[in-house]
Design a protein around this motif. Structure first.
Motif, PDB file in Angstrom:
ATOM      1  N   GLU A 127      50.887  48.217  41.802  1.00 11.66           N
ATOM      2  CA  GLU A 127      51.881  47.256  41.323  1.00 11.66           C
ATOM      3  C   GLU A 127      51.274  46.287  40.315  1.00 11.66           C
ATOM      4  N   LYS A 128      51.976  46.110  39.213  1.00 10.85           N
ATOM      5  CA  LYS A 128      51.548  45.156  38.199  1.00 10.85           C
ATOM      6  C   LYS A 128      51.575  43.750  38.805  1.00 10.85           C
ATOM      7  N   GLY A 129      50.550  42.971  38.550  1.00 15.29           N
ATOM      8  CA  GLY A 129      50.496  41.596  39.039  1.00 15.29           C
ATOM      9  C   GLY A 129      49.998  41.450  40.464  1.00 15.29           C
ATOM     10  N   ALA A 130      49.612  42.552  41.102  1.00 12.64           N
ATOM     11  CA  ALA A 130      49.091  42.488  42.474  1.00 12.64           C
ATOM     12  C   ALA A 130      47.599  42.768  42.457  1.00 12.64           C
ATOM     13  N   MET A 131      46.826  41.917  43.103  1.00 12.62           N
ATOM     14  CA  MET A 131      45.390  42.128  43.201  1.00 12.62           C
ATOM     15  C   MET A 131      45.057  42.932  44.457  1.00 12.62           C
ATOM     16  N   ALA A 132      45.810  42.656  45.533  1.00 12.93           N
ATOM     17  CA  ALA A 132      45.585  43.363  46.797  1.00 12.93           C
ATOM     18  C   ALA A 132      46.789  43.180  47.702  1.00 12.93           C
ATOM     19  N   TRP A 133      46.892  44.094  48.664  1.00  8.73           N
ATOM     20  CA  TRP A 133      47.855  43.964  49.764  1.00  8.73           C
ATOM     21  C   TRP A 133      47.037  43.819  51.023  1.00  8.73           C
ATOM     22  N   VAL A 134      47.402  42.831  51.837  1.00  5.89           N
ATOM     23  CA  VAL A 134      46.673  42.564  53.067  1.00  5.89           C
ATOM     24  C   VAL A 134      47.649  42.479  54.234  1.00  5.89           C
ATOM     25  N   VAL A 136      48.065  40.009  57.330  1.00  7.88           N
ATOM     26  CA  VAL A 136      47.587  38.743  57.860  1.00  7.88           C
ATOM     27  C   VAL A 136      48.696  38.167  58.732  1.00  7.88           C
ATOM     28  N   ALA A 137      48.333  37.633  59.867  1.00 14.13           N
ATOM     29  CA  ALA A 137      49.305  37.102  60.826  1.00 14.13           C
ATOM     30  C   ALA A 137      50.381  38.141  61.138  1.00 14.13           C
ATOM     31  N   GLU A 138      49.942  39.392  61.253  1.00 16.27           N
ATOM     32  CA  GLU A 138      50.833  40.525  61.575  1.00 16.27           C
ATOM     33  C   GLU A 138      51.881  40.809  60.502  1.00 16.27           C
ATOM     34  N   ARG A 139      51.654  40.334  59.287  1.00 18.82           N
ATOM     35  CA  ARG A 139      52.609  40.570  58.204  1.00 18.82           C
ATOM     36  C   ARG A 139      51.896  41.104  56.970  1.00 18.82           C
ATOM     37  N   LYS A 140      52.599  41.967  56.263  1.00 20.81           N
ATOM     38  CA  LYS A 140      52.081  42.486  55.000  1.00 20.81           C
ATOM     39  C   LYS A 140      52.284  41.421  53.928  1.00 20.81           C
ATOM     40  N   ALA A 141      51.249  41.189  53.124  1.00 18.98           N
ATOM     41  CA  ALA A 141      51.326  40.161  52.088  1.00 18.98           C
ATOM     42  C   ALA A 141      50.594  40.622  50.829  1.00 18.98           C
ATOM     43  N   MET A 142      51.112  40.176  49.691  1.00 19.68           N
ATOM     44  CA  MET A 142      50.499  40.472  48.408  1.00 19.68           C
ATOM     45  C   MET A 142      49.631  39.298  47.976  1.00 19.68           C
ATOM     46  N   VAL A 143      48.419  39.605  47.566  1.00 17.91           N
ATOM     47  CA  VAL A 143      47.557  38.629  46.905  1.00 17.91           C
ATOM     48  C   VAL A 143      47.772  38.869  45.414  1.00 17.91           C
ATOM     49  N   PRO A 144      48.349  37.898  44.711  1.00 21.40           N
ATOM     50  CA  PRO A 144      48.680  38.141  43.310  1.00 21.40           C
ATOM     51  C   PRO A 144      47.460  38.134  42.404  1.00 21.40           C
ATOM     52  N   ASP A 145      47.562  38.872  41.321  1.00 20.51           N
ATOM     53  CA  ASP A 145      46.556  38.858  40.261  1.00 20.51           C
ATOM     54  C   ASP A 145      47.008  37.785  39.273  1.00 20.51           C
ATOM     55  N   MET A 146      46.557  36.574  39.503  1.00 16.77           N
ATOM     56  CA  MET A 146      47.029  35.441  38.697  1.00 16.77           C
ATOM     57  C   MET A 146      46.642  35.578  37.229  1.00 16.77           C
ATOM     58  N   ASP A 147      45.502  36.191  36.930  1.00 21.15           N
ATOM     59  CA  ASP A 147      45.129  36.403  35.531  1.00 21.15           C
ATOM     60  C   ASP A 147      46.160  37.295  34.841  1.00 21.15           C
ATOM     61  N   ALA A 148      46.549  38.386  35.497  1.00 20.42           N
ATOM     62  CA  ALA A 148      47.534  39.300  34.907  1.00 20.42           C
ATOM     63  C   ALA A 148      48.893  38.626  34.764  1.00 20.42           C
ATOM     64  N   LEU A 149      49.278  37.827  35.751  1.00 19.66           N
ATOM     65  CA  LEU A 149      50.584  37.159  35.686  1.00 19.66           C
ATOM     66  C   LEU A 149      50.582  36.066  34.611  1.00 19.66           C
ATOM     67  N   GLU A 150      49.449  35.413  34.436  1.00 24.51           N
ATOM     68  CA  GLU A 150      49.332  34.411  33.368  1.00 24.51           C
ATOM     69  C   GLU A 150      49.423  35.097  31.997  1.00 24.51           C
ATOM     70  N   GLU A 151      48.767  36.238  31.848  1.00 24.93           N
ATOM     71  CA  GLU A 151      48.878  37.002  30.590  1.00 24.93           C
ATOM     72  C   GLU A 151      50.316  37.421  30.337  1.00 24.93           C
ATOM     73  N   LEU A 152      50.999  37.840  31.370  1.00 26.48           N
ATOM     74  CA  LEU A 152      52.398  38.217  31.253  1.00 26.48           C
ATOM     75  C   LEU A 152      53.231  37.030  30.782  1.00 26.48           C
ATOM     76  N   ALA A 153      52.977  35.856  31.352  1.00 22.98           N
ATOM     77  CA  ALA A 153      53.710  34.660  30.966  1.00 22.98           C
ATOM     78  C   ALA A 153      53.400  34.250  29.522  1.00 22.98           C
ATOM     79  N   LYS A 154      52.187  34.489  29.061  1.00 24.77           N
ATOM     80  CA  LYS A 154      51.843  34.168  27.668  1.00 24.77           C
ATOM     81  C   LYS A 154      52.681  34.974  26.692  1.00 24.77           C
ATOM     82  N   SER A 155      53.100  36.174  27.119  1.00 27.64           N
ATOM     83  CA  SER A 155      53.878  37.036  26.220  1.00 27.64           C
ATOM     84  C   SER A 155      55.272  36.491  25.947  1.00 27.64           C
TER      85      SER A 155
END
Length: 157
Positions: A127-134, A136-155
């Motif tokens: 997935e674009k903008g995702a650094m990892a899926w983890v 945690v606390a019995e729930r699936k969560a996305m750790v975002p790739d903030m660098d990629a999302l910032e680049e996307l926002a620059k566009s």
């Protein structure tokens, strides 16, 4: 986020509900969670499939509002007007884009990350903008790739 991190290395983080999964952000990266009412949606943003759905007026700034679901190719935004917005600090000190705003569902909760109940599910997600899926606390969560999302926002500037 290693599988078994010592308690002394816990990082307090927000587990932020999204439409289908959760977003995991260190508490220091979250500036504020605000109601959706200050978002100016773009025309047809609820149906056009574009990830930049509008702008948030926040603390005398205009912040791009990003639908992470749309970044991942999911078109449905759910009941967008009943959602909230997470204002997140960008990482690179970019004065043009000091914050990004993500649409979120529900109320975030603070959790310690580093306890025994976390594991990396995918450290190289497609997935674009995702650094990892983890899990945690019995729930699936996305750790975002903030660098990629910032680049996307620059566009959009």
């Amino acid at each position: 986020m290693a599988k078994n991190i010592e308690k002394s290395k816990e990082v307090f983080s927000f587990l932020i509900p999204m439409l289908e999964d959760n977003l995991l952000m260190p508490s220091e990266a979250v500036a504020e969670i605000v109601p959706f009412m200050n978002v100016s949606l773009f025309d047809n943003s609820e149906s056009n499939g574009v990830w930049h759905i509008g702008n948030l007026a926040w603390r005398n700034a205009t912040i791009p509002v990003i639908s992470l679901e749309r970044v991942h190719g999911i078109q449905d935004l759910g009941d967008i007007r009943r959602s909230r917005v997470a204002v997140i600090y960008t990482l690179n000190g970019n004065e043009e884009i000091p914050y990004l705003a993500f649409t979120v569902q529900g109320i975030p909760r603070m959790i310690p990350v580093g306890s025994d109940d976390n594991e990396v599910l995918d450290s190289n997600p497609s997935e674009k903008g995702a650094m990892a899926w983890v899990k945690v606390a019995e729930r699936k969560a996305m750790v975002p790739d903030m660098d990629a999302l910032e680049e996307l926002a620059k566009s959009i500037r």
